[in-house]
Scaffold this active site. Sequence first.
Site, PDB file in Angstrom:
ATOM      1  N   THR A  14      30.578  21.318  22.900  1.00 30.20           N
ATOM      2  CA  THR A  14      31.376  21.474  21.322  1.00 30.20           C
ATOM      3  C   THR A  14      31.180  23.509  21.698  1.00 30.20           C
ATOM      4  OG1 THR A  14      29.150  21.346  20.464  1.00 30.20           O
ATOM      5  CG2 THR A  14      30.733  20.143  20.401  1.00 30.20           C
ATOM      6  N   ASP A  15      31.995  23.791  20.718  1.00 28.78           N
ATOM      7  CA  ASP A  15      32.212  25.449  20.273  1.00 28.78           C
ATOM      8  C   ASP A  15      31.471  25.167  19.643  1.00 28.78           C
ATOM      9  OD1 ASP A  15      33.577  25.225  18.819  1.00 28.78           O
ATOM     10  OD2 ASP A  15      35.923  25.083  19.919  1.00 28.78           O
ATOM     11  N   MET A  16      31.904  26.879  19.134  1.00 29.10           N
ATOM     12  CA  MET A  16      30.888  27.014  17.623  1.00 29.10           C
ATOM     13  C   MET A  16      31.866  26.939  16.469  1.00 29.10           C
ATOM     14  SD  MET A  16      30.576  31.551  18.583  1.00 29.10           S
ATOM     15  CE  MET A  16      30.051  31.695  16.669  1.00 29.10           C
ATOM     16  N   GLY A  18      31.766  23.206  16.811  1.00 28.40           N
ATOM     17  CA  GLY A  18      31.735  22.258  16.653  1.00 28.40           C
ATOM     18  C   GLY A  18      32.532  21.198  16.704  1.00 28.40           C
ATOM     19  N   ILE A  19      33.212  21.182  17.457  1.00 26.91           N
ATOM     20  CA  ILE A  19      34.423  20.605  18.687  1.00 26.91           C
ATOM     21  C   ILE A  19      34.230  21.084  20.174  1.00 26.91           C
ATOM     22  CG2 ILE A  19      35.672  20.577  16.244  1.00 26.91           C
ATOM     23  CD1 ILE A  19      37.754  22.844  17.417  1.00 26.91           C
TER      24      ILE A  19
END
Length: 129
Positions: A14-16, A18-19
């Site tokens: 995930t990225d910042m 949250g995906i």
Amino acid sequence: MEHSFPVRVYYEDTDMAGIVFYANYLKYIERARSDWVRGKGIDQAELKETDGLVFAVRRVEADYLAPARFDDELIVETRPITVTGARLVMEQIVKRDSELLFQAIVTIVCINEAGQPARLPANIRLMLH
């Protein structure tokens, strides 16, 4: 679809926000393709060793439709569209339950050790249908 491959989304995917980071979908579909080829009875290491041939991605046309999130259970579905003497075109989709999240058309080619295009061996073409 011809082949289904389960994927669990881990925190590292995930990225910042949250995906799932967009490039990780390419990893998911790569794993599914490798599993699909193995399931067809094709030993890619042996193909390289005996014939000097490997598969390479030539083109990916991708659509990101909805986000996946940490701990989601996803399914990557793979099906061949076209198998010719020199290339394989397949559709791959990523779903969460019945929701379509990602869809791609992937063109795979066969190359030799010098990186030049090569014909898929006839027996391999038959196995990929």
